[in-house]
Each structure stands twice: as C-alpha cells, then as structure tokens.
Design a protein around this motif. Sequence first.
Motif, mmCIF file in Angstrom:
data_model
loop_
_atom_site.group_PDB
_atom_site.id
_atom_site.type_symbol
_atom_site.label_atom_id
_atom_site.label_comp_id
_atom_site.label_asym_id
_atom_site.label_seq_id
_atom_site.Cartn_x
_atom_site.Cartn_y
_atom_site.Cartn_z
ATOM 1 N N UNK A 1 0.818 -1.214 0.000
ATOM 2 C CA UNK A 1 0.000 0.000 0.000
ATOM 3 C C UNK A 1 0.849 1.260 0.000
ATOM 4 N N UNK A 2 1.880 1.264 0.827
ATOM 5 C CA UNK A 2 2.747 2.447 0.936
ATOM 6 C C UNK A 2 3.444 2.785 -0.372
ATOM 7 N N UNK A 3 3.633 1.769 -1.221
ATOM 8 C CA UNK A 3 4.414 1.955 -2.447
ATOM 9 C C UNK A 3 3.561 2.093 -3.702
ATOM 10 N N UNK A 4 2.244 1.965 -3.555
ATOM 11 C CA UNK A 4 1.382 2.094 -4.743
ATOM 12 C C UNK A 4 0.355 3.210 -4.560
ATOM 13 N N UNK A 5 0.752 4.233 -3.842
ATOM 14 C CA UNK A 5 -0.097 5.406 -3.740
ATOM 15 C C UNK A 5 -1.067 5.407 -2.587
ATOM 16 N N UNK A 6 -0.839 4.548 -1.587
ATOM 17 C CA UNK A 6 -1.671 4.572 -0.398
ATOM 18 C C UNK A 6 -3.028 3.932 -0.541
ATOM 19 N N UNK A 7 -3.210 3.056 -1.517
ATOM 20 C CA UNK A 7 -4.474 2.320 -1.630
ATOM 21 C C UNK A 7 -4.716 1.554 -0.333
ATOM 22 N N UNK A 8 -5.942 1.601 0.153
ATOM 23 C CA UNK A 8 -6.307 0.951 1.406
ATOM 24 C C UNK A 8 -5.826 -0.506 1.398
ATOM 25 N N UNK B 1 0.802 -2.803 -12.143
ATOM 26 C CA UNK B 1 2.062 -2.098 -12.389
ATOM 27 C C UNK B 1 2.175 -1.665 -13.849
ATOM 28 N N UNK B 2 1.725 -2.507 -14.772
ATOM 29 C CA UNK B 2 1.820 -2.188 -16.201
ATOM 30 C C UNK B 2 0.975 -0.969 -16.556
ATOM 31 N N UNK B 3 -0.130 -0.774 -15.827
ATOM 32 C CA UNK B 3 -1.039 0.321 -16.144
ATOM 33 C C UNK B 3 -0.778 1.580 -15.326
ATOM 34 N N UNK B 4 0.150 1.535 -14.378
ATOM 35 C CA UNK B 4 0.407 2.676 -13.501
ATOM 36 C C UNK B 4 1.616 3.458 -14.021
ATOM 37 N N UNK B 5 1.345 4.435 -14.840
ATOM 38 C CA UNK B 5 2.442 5.202 -15.449
ATOM 39 C C UNK B 5 3.160 6.085 -14.434
ATOM 40 N N UNK C 1 2.412 -14.336 -6.987
ATOM 41 C CA UNK C 1 1.495 -14.727 -8.064
ATOM 42 C C UNK C 1 0.035 -14.569 -7.657
ATOM 43 N N UNK C 2 -0.231 -14.460 -6.349
ATOM 44 C CA UNK C 2 -1.600 -14.372 -5.853
ATOM 45 C C UNK C 2 -2.011 -12.957 -5.463
ATOM 46 N N UNK C 3 -1.106 -11.976 -5.578
ATOM 47 C CA UNK C 3 -1.416 -10.616 -5.151
ATOM 48 C C UNK C 3 -2.431 -9.983 -6.104
ATOM 49 N N UNK C 4 -3.448 -9.363 -5.522
ATOM 50 C CA UNK C 4 -4.474 -8.675 -6.300
ATOM 51 C C UNK C 4 -4.713 -7.295 -5.692
ATOM 52 N N UNK C 5 -4.805 -6.294 -6.561
ATOM 53 C CA UNK C 5 -5.161 -4.940 -6.151
ATOM 54 C C UNK C 5 -6.579 -4.692 -6.636
ATOM 55 N N UNK C 6 -7.541 -4.779 -5.735
ATOM 56 C CA UNK C 6 -8.935 -4.640 -6.148
ATOM 57 C C UNK C 6 -9.340 -5.631 -7.217
#
Length: 326
Positions: A161-168, A202-206, A189-194
């Motif tokens: 969370x701390x490294x991807x913009x503070x997403x809950x 990561x590919x979509x976060x410019x 391999x099991x990590x999901x963000x929403x």
Amino acid sequence: MSKTIRKVGIVGIGNVGKAAASAILHENIADELYLSDIDSERAKGEAYDFADSIEVTPSRTRVFDVPLEGLAVCDVILVAVTERSQMISSSRLELLKGTAAIAYDIVPRLRQAGFKGIYVIATNPCDIISYLFYKLSGLPKERVIGTGTALDSMRLRRQISNLIGGIDPRSISAYMLGEHGDSQFAAWSQVRIGGQSLDEFEAESTELTALNRDEVEEAARHFGWEIHKRKGNTQFGIGNQLATFAKNILNDARNITPASVVLEGEYGQNDLSIGVPIVLGRNGVEKILHFHLTDKEKQAFDASAELIKGYIQKTLDDHQEETVEK
C-alpha cells in the motif's frame, strides 16, 4: 429465551495476552472472558483492572481469573504463553525448547479437564507449537489453529500500500505463506489490487515505479523484529490478531485468512502445521484453500515445510529422551 454465552479464555497474561484481552473487551467479542497465568496473582490483578474499564466501554463482558483447568469451559482458548528468556535474534525458533515444555505441561491438563473447543495459538515458534497442541490435545485438526503468517500478511499488504499510492490495504489481497519465521515467503502470483493482478496494476500505472519485490518481502518478513529490538516485545498487532480470530470463529464469519494449520496432503505436504490460506468459521478451519503457486513459490513452500518438519521431529525426539531419563 435461550441465550448462547460466548466464552473466550486466554492462557498467558503477558504483553500479548493483555493486548488480546483488551481488544476482546473493547470490541465486545465475548460475554465471558477467562484469564489464566502461571502467576495467578497477576491474572487476578489483570481481571480486576479490566473489570474497572468495563463501565466506560460498550462491553458488558464479565472477566474472571481462573486456574488453567478453569479454561476448559471456553469455546475458544487463545494461547499467548511464552518462556522467560529474551530473543537475541530475529529467529523465533530459538524459543522452541522453553515453549515446547510449556505445551507439554498445559495441553494434557486441559485435555484431562475436558476442553473440546478451539485453540488459537500465537506462542512462538507458532508452527511447531501449533502442531504440538494438535498432537497432544486429541482434537480434530480443524480445531487447532496457529495465527501463523496472518500478521505477516498484514505487514505485506501495508508495505505494498505504501508503495502504490496509499491504496487501502483492505483492498489488497496478498499473502505471506510458510513458516511464521525466516523461511516464509510472499506469494506474489496471488497478489491482487482490487481484483487486478499486481503485474497488470504495475503495467497500467504510469506514475508509479515497479515494486522491488525482494525488498518488500524482506520488510514484511522481519518487521516484527524491527519492533522487538526497539521495545523488547511485540504485543498489539498479534494481540489484536488473536482477538480477531476469536471473533471470526464465534461469529462464524467464514473469512479468508492465512493461518498455521495441519496439512494432510494439501500443497503436497503431510504431518506438520504451516501457514496457508483458510476459511475460518464456527468449526475452526472450514476449508484450506489451494493456491496455484509458481514453481519458485512451491520450492519456497517445500523448503519452509522441511524446516518445520525438522524442528518438529527434534522436539519429539528431545521430549522422548527426557521422558526416558526421568
């Protein structure tokens, strides 16, 4: 009108046991809370002190201090006992000799007293002690649960969370698996963000750089030691985890959490307790979830399992030798 009285016991009223008790009272998790400690006067004093706090909380929980056998009436016993020596490194395995001796003492006594509920174990090293409780208690494997990597997984989610913009962190699904110790690993391999895989996210976060996964995993693995070396113990994180396990069991929440449980063929392993994802409910372990791990993750899991098995066998052998000598 019939009423089911929710009874939770805590054995070991040190820092972790007190934190768990406080969370149970403030969240009104139990109707009756039973405290037991080898120092019976300390348990009595804590019970008195907690009773003083009830009037200014939403709780109506009644608090009792009892001898160990008095915990047998409980639905859930939270195990927070520890041996007296201090950890001198980040390895929880160095505590094993002392805490195994405690397990060999208290579990047969509670079995003789007729305990038929569910154990939730935080005592370290958690995986080996959970397995000993299973072997000594005579309970089904579903009713002996270690907190395992539950807290480590929370730490992993917070690091991400701390490294991807503070997403809950509650919107992040991520798990540390294996031993609650140095051999645990992040199942990337099991990590999901929403619901979106971490690779896709990561590919979509410019605006964000890719995570250094090794650093994040290492931080989650050793965060407990970072706390311990500064204040001499960890208590609130693991105490609240114990209380949460009790709440989810009593409420039949059927939530998914990593926990240290006995495997019988799952993940290709047998006859040990180790951290895997489970469905937690009224009966304890309602189901063990099977993640399709990558080859690298499966190797890490197997290596962690072999380490735990080695310490289990050593503990059983040492106890047998001590019994023969007596």
